[in-house]
Design a protein around this motif. Structure first.
Motif, PDB file in Angstrom:
ATOM      1  N   ARG A  96       0.320  -3.998  -9.038  1.00  0.00           N
ATOM      2  CA  ARG A  96       1.145  -3.065  -9.821  1.00  0.00           C
ATOM      3  C   ARG A  96       0.254  -1.968 -10.381  1.00  0.00           C
ATOM      4  NH1 ARG A  96       4.100  -7.999 -11.152  1.00  0.00           N
ATOM      5  NH2 ARG A  96       6.130  -7.747 -10.177  1.00  0.00           N
ATOM      6  N   ARG A 110       2.266  -0.672  -6.108  1.00  0.00           N
ATOM      7  CA  ARG A 110       3.661  -0.295  -6.331  1.00  0.00           C
ATOM      8  C   ARG A 110       4.248  -1.256  -7.377  1.00  0.00           C
ATOM      9  NH1 ARG A 110       4.655  -2.757  -0.733  1.00  0.00           N
ATOM     10  NH2 ARG A 110       5.639  -4.716  -1.270  1.00  0.00           N
ATOM     11  N   GLU A 111       5.322  -0.843  -7.981  1.00  0.00           N
ATOM     12  CA  GLU A 111       5.929  -1.647  -9.050  1.00  0.00           C
ATOM     13  C   GLU A 111       6.616  -2.911  -8.564  1.00  0.00           C
ATOM     14  OE1 GLU A 111       5.523  -1.470 -12.243  1.00  0.00           O
ATOM     15  OE2 GLU A 111       4.354   0.365 -12.100  1.00  0.00           O
ATOM     16  N   ASP A 112       7.093  -2.930  -7.324  1.00  0.00           N
ATOM     17  CA  ASP A 112       7.886  -4.051  -6.859  1.00  0.00           C
ATOM     18  C   ASP A 112       7.097  -5.074  -6.038  1.00  0.00           C
ATOM     19  OD1 ASP A 112       7.564  -2.344  -4.716  1.00  0.00           O
ATOM     20  OD2 ASP A 112       9.588  -2.651  -3.935  1.00  0.00           O
ATOM     21  N   CYS A 113       5.837  -5.342  -6.411  1.00  0.00           N
ATOM     22  CA  CYS A 113       5.071  -6.390  -5.738  1.00  0.00           C
ATOM     23  C   CYS A 113       5.684  -7.750  -6.037  1.00  0.00           C
ATOM     24  CB  CYS A 113       3.620  -6.388  -6.203  1.00  0.00           C
ATOM     25  SG  CYS A 113       2.700  -4.959  -5.656  1.00  0.00           S
ATOM     26  N   ASN A 114       5.793  -8.579  -5.034  1.00  0.00           N
ATOM     27  CA  ASN A 114       6.338  -9.940  -5.245  1.00  0.00           C
ATOM     28  C   ASN A 114       5.248 -10.925  -5.512  1.00  0.00           C
ATOM     29  OD1 ASN A 114       8.887  -8.961  -4.791  1.00  0.00           O
ATOM     30  ND2 ASN A 114       8.799  -9.369  -2.601  1.00  0.00           N
TER      31      ASN A 114
END
Length: 142
Positions: free
Chosen positions: A50, A138-142
């Motif tokens: 993130r 990126r903000e949407d790392c799982n």
């Protein structure tokens, strides 16, 4: 608790990786490999962090095949504020297309969103080989 999860996850990845035979890809070699009896394997690895936090205390794999002395490993060309304390692959050998995997520690610091290309490297002290590591912020790392 998070550190235990990361170590456990890395152990599972390592065990799973040892069950898979991988065809070696060309490795970037800043030194001559004429005397090398080992080759790094490009595992097409990706890490996601993130932008505001990064991804501290995680691991990637360094795969080798052939016959090698003790190898030092690490990650280079990391985004600013990131680091790798590296790892070691003890002396060994493989048969056929089998691959031995070593774990390489790294910590990603915060960085602007985007894609960065680092390198996972291994060195026997004479020959150094490297393969790409894609790092995405990126903000949407799982």
């Amino acid at each position: 608790m998070r550190a235990i999860f990361n170590v456990a996850s890395a152990a599972v990845l390592l065990a799973a990786g040892m069950l898979v035979s991988t065809t070696p890809a060309a490795a970037s070699t800043p030194h001559s490999t004429e005397s090398a009896t080992w080759t790094m394997v490009d595992a097409d690895q990706h890490v996601c962090g993130r932008p505001s936090y990064g991804k501290p205390n995680t691991y990637v794999l360094a795969g080798v095949y052939g016959e090698w002395p003790r190898l030092n490993t690490g990650v280079r060309n990391l985004p600013a504020g990131s680091s790798s304390s590296g790892g070691i692959i003890e002396a060994g050998s493989t048969e056929g297309s089998d691959t031995t995997l070593g774990m390489v520690q790294l910590s990603l610091g915060p960085a602007p969103a985007g894609v960065y290309i680092a390198e996972v490297w291994a060195s026997d002290g004479t020959v150094t080989q490297a393969v790409p590591l894609t790092i995405t912020y990126r903000e949407d790392c799982n």
